[in-house]
Design a protein around this motif. Sequence first.
Motif, PDB file in Angstrom:
ATOM      1  N   ALA A  59     -27.425  -6.481  -3.494  1.00 41.81           N
ATOM      2  CA  ALA A  59     -28.278  -7.654  -3.249  1.00 41.81           C
ATOM      3  C   ALA A  59     -29.736  -7.355  -3.574  1.00 41.81           C
ATOM      4  O   ALA A  59     -30.429  -8.178  -4.186  1.00 41.81           O
ATOM      5  CB  ALA A  59     -28.142  -8.099  -1.802  1.00 41.81           C
ATOM      6  N   LEU A 115     -28.956 -23.027   1.480  1.00 38.07           N
ATOM      7  CA  LEU A 115     -28.849 -22.705   0.061  1.00 38.07           C
ATOM      8  C   LEU A 115     -28.785 -23.955  -0.810  1.00 38.07           C
ATOM      9  O   LEU A 115     -29.042 -23.883  -2.020  1.00 38.07           O
ATOM     10  CB  LEU A 115     -27.620 -21.829  -0.193  1.00 38.07           C
ATOM     11  N   PHE A 120     -34.787 -23.525  -0.796  1.00 39.18           N
ATOM     12  CA  PHE A 120     -34.156 -22.378  -1.458  1.00 39.18           C
ATOM     13  C   PHE A 120     -34.269 -22.499  -2.965  1.00 39.18           C
ATOM     14  O   PHE A 120     -34.522 -21.499  -3.665  1.00 39.18           O
ATOM     15  CB  PHE A 120     -32.686 -22.254  -1.064  1.00 39.18           C
ATOM     16  N   ARG A 154     -27.593 -17.468  -5.317  1.00 40.90           N
ATOM     17  CA  ARG A 154     -26.854 -17.886  -4.106  1.00 40.90           C
ATOM     18  C   ARG A 154     -25.835 -16.815  -3.722  1.00 40.90           C
ATOM     19  O   ARG A 154     -25.709 -16.444  -2.553  1.00 40.90           O
ATOM     20  CB  ARG A 154     -26.158 -19.217  -4.402  1.00 40.90           C
ATOM     21  N   SER A 156     -25.990 -13.666  -4.425  1.00 43.36           N
ATOM     22  CA  SER A 156     -26.726 -12.507  -3.921  1.00 43.36           C
ATOM     23  C   SER A 156     -27.049 -12.666  -2.437  1.00 43.36           C
ATOM     24  O   SER A 156     -27.071 -11.682  -1.687  1.00 43.36           O
ATOM     25  CB  SER A 156     -28.018 -12.309  -4.724  1.00 43.36           C
ATOM     26  N   CYS A 157     -27.294 -13.898  -2.011  1.00 41.45           N
ATOM     27  CA  CYS A 157     -27.558 -14.146  -0.587  1.00 41.45           C
ATOM     28  C   CYS A 157     -26.332 -13.816   0.249  1.00 41.45           C
ATOM     29  O   CYS A 157     -26.446 -13.264   1.358  1.00 41.45           O
ATOM     30  CB  CYS A 157     -27.972 -15.597  -0.369  1.00 41.45           C
ATOM     31  N   TYR A 158     -25.141 -14.123  -0.263  1.00 40.29           N
ATOM     32  CA  TYR A 158     -23.924 -13.794   0.466  1.00 40.29           C
ATOM     33  C   TYR A 158     -23.679 -12.287   0.497  1.00 40.29           C
ATOM     34  O   TYR A 158     -23.178 -11.749   1.500  1.00 40.29           O
ATOM     35  CB  TYR A 158     -22.723 -14.536  -0.123  1.00 40.29           C
ATOM     36  N   SER A 160     -26.005 -10.116   0.712  1.00 46.00           N
ATOM     37  CA  SER A 160     -26.928  -9.637   1.735  1.00 46.00           C
ATOM     38  C   SER A 160     -26.452  -9.993   3.138  1.00 46.00           C
ATOM     39  O   SER A 160     -26.482  -9.156   4.050  1.00 46.00           O
ATOM     40  CB  SER A 160     -28.328 -10.211   1.497  1.00 46.00           C
ATOM     41  N   THR A 208     -32.339 -12.370   7.119  1.00 45.21           N
ATOM     42  CA  THR A 208     -33.363 -12.607   6.096  1.00 45.21           C
ATOM     43  C   THR A 208     -32.982 -11.835   4.846  1.00 45.21           C
ATOM     44  O   THR A 208     -32.199 -10.878   4.895  1.00 45.21           O
ATOM     45  CB  THR A 208     -34.758 -12.158   6.572  1.00 45.21           C
ATOM     46  N   TYR A 209     -33.558 -12.248   3.721  1.00 45.62           N
ATOM     47  CA  TYR A 209     -33.238 -11.586   2.447  1.00 45.62           C
ATOM     48  C   TYR A 209     -34.387 -11.783   1.478  1.00 45.62           C
ATOM     49  O   TYR A 209     -34.886 -12.899   1.311  1.00 45.62           O
ATOM     50  CB  TYR A 209     -31.943 -12.162   1.866  1.00 45.62           C
ATOM     51  N   LEU A 220     -35.963 -14.907  -0.412  1.00 47.70           N
ATOM     52  CA  LEU A 220     -34.939 -15.899  -0.710  1.00 47.70           C
ATOM     53  C   LEU A 220     -34.387 -16.529   0.569  1.00 47.70           C
ATOM     54  O   LEU A 220     -34.068 -17.714   0.596  1.00 47.70           O
ATOM     55  CB  LEU A 220     -33.815 -15.254  -1.528  1.00 47.70           C
ATOM     56  N   ILE A 221     -34.240 -15.742   1.622  1.00 45.25           N
ATOM     57  CA  ILE A 221     -33.888 -16.279   2.939  1.00 45.25           C
ATOM     58  C   ILE A 221     -34.984 -15.838   3.898  1.00 45.25           C
ATOM     59  O   ILE A 221     -34.957 -14.711   4.414  1.00 45.25           O
ATOM     60  CB  ILE A 221     -32.519 -15.776   3.432  1.00 45.25           C
TER      61      ILE A 221
END
Length: 375
Positions: A59, A115, A120, A154, A156-158, A160, A208-209, A220-221
Motif C-alpha cells: 500500500a 471511497l 476521496f 481504491r 490500495s486503500c483496501y 492498507s 488512516t492511509y 488518501l484516508i
Amino acid sequence: MVMYDQKGSSHPLGKVILRMEAGGALLPDGSDNLMEVVGVLKSYGVVLDAYWRNLLYIADRQFLVFFPFFKYFNGKVSLPKLLDHWAHQRINYEFSEYCMKAMLWHGAAKLDAYLDSPAFAERAERAIRAKIKFNPAAGLLHRIFPDFLPEWARQSCYYSVLGQFWRVMSPMFLILSDRYDRGEIRSIPDVVAHIKDGLVEAANLPLTYAVDIRGEHYELIPAEAGLHFLMDAAVPYVEAVFFRSFPFMGTVSYNAQAGQISENQADFNYGALYADPLPIGGSGIPPTLLMQDMKQHLPKYLREYYLGSLRGEEDMRVQICVSFQKSMFCVTTAAMLGLAPYPIDTDGPDQQRANRAYLENWMDRLMHSRLPAFN
C-alpha cells in the motif's frame, strides 16, 4: 423466528444458543479444542505478522507501480531471497491478497461510502497526478480511461485497511498463546474473552492511509474520514472472509445457468466458516497457502498432536484447517458477543428476549457452516 423461552430453544442449533447464553461459545469447551485453538492461533499470529507488514508495504511503497514484480520482498531483494521465492521456501503472501480482494469485492459500507465520495476522488487525483507526473504513457492512459487509476488507488486503500486490521490481530493471538503457556487461559470461554477484550480495546483505533511521493505526503484516508478499527475493518472482514468469500476455482462450477452459484452476492457462503477442509492441500485452493504457512510455525505440542493422528504428516494441512476453523468460530463468538444488543448475562427479560432473537439470526446464517460438525 423462535419465541424466547428461558428453558430452551427449538432452533436446530438451540443447544449452541443456550451454551452462549450461559457464557459459553460457538465451539464446545474441552482440553483438545482449547489446545488446538490456542496452538493454531499462535502459528496464525506469526503468519499474520508477515502478512500485515507486506500488505502495508504494498500500500505504501507500491502505490501505482504498474508491474510490481518484487512486491512480496518488502523492499529487500537479493539473490538468496529470489532463490527461496522460486523454491517456495517463503511466506505465501498471495493468500493475504486473496483476503483483501474478498473484502474489496464484498465491500465495507462506511469505507466504500468514503471511497465513493468527491473528497476521496480529489485526494486520489492529486496523488495520481504526482505519481505519473513524469510518465507520459501513464498520463495518456489516465486521460483515456479516467476511472482506471482511481480504482487502483481504491484497491490500495483496501490493502492498507486489511494490513491495519491484521496489525492488531497478530499480537492479540501471540499474547493469547503466552497467557495459555502461563496457565491463564484454561477454557474456550477464556479464549473468547481474551479476543473480545482485544477487539473492544482496539475498537476506536482510527484507520488512516497516506503515501509519500517524491518527498510529498498525500493523504488518501485522513482521520476526518471517521473510519475505525472495529466497525470499518473487523466487522467487514468477518463478513467478507468468514462468511462470504467466493468459490475456489476448480472446486465449484461457475455455470450460472446451472444455478450452482447464487446470483445474489449477499448469499455467498464460501467463507472460512463454511469451507470443506478436505480439499486443503490441493493446488488452486487459496487456503492451502495459509495452511502451508501455518504448518511452518506450529508450536511443538500441536505438531505432536497432529503427528499422533491416523495419517500423521500426510494430511497435516487438513488437520490444521479443521483447527483453524475451530479458532475462527471463537473469533466469531467474540464478535457476536461484542455486537449483541445487551450483555449476554443480562437479567432483564426484554433484554434476554432481544439477545435470543439476535443469536437465532446468527444461527440461521451458520446452519450450513461447519458449526454443526463441531457440535
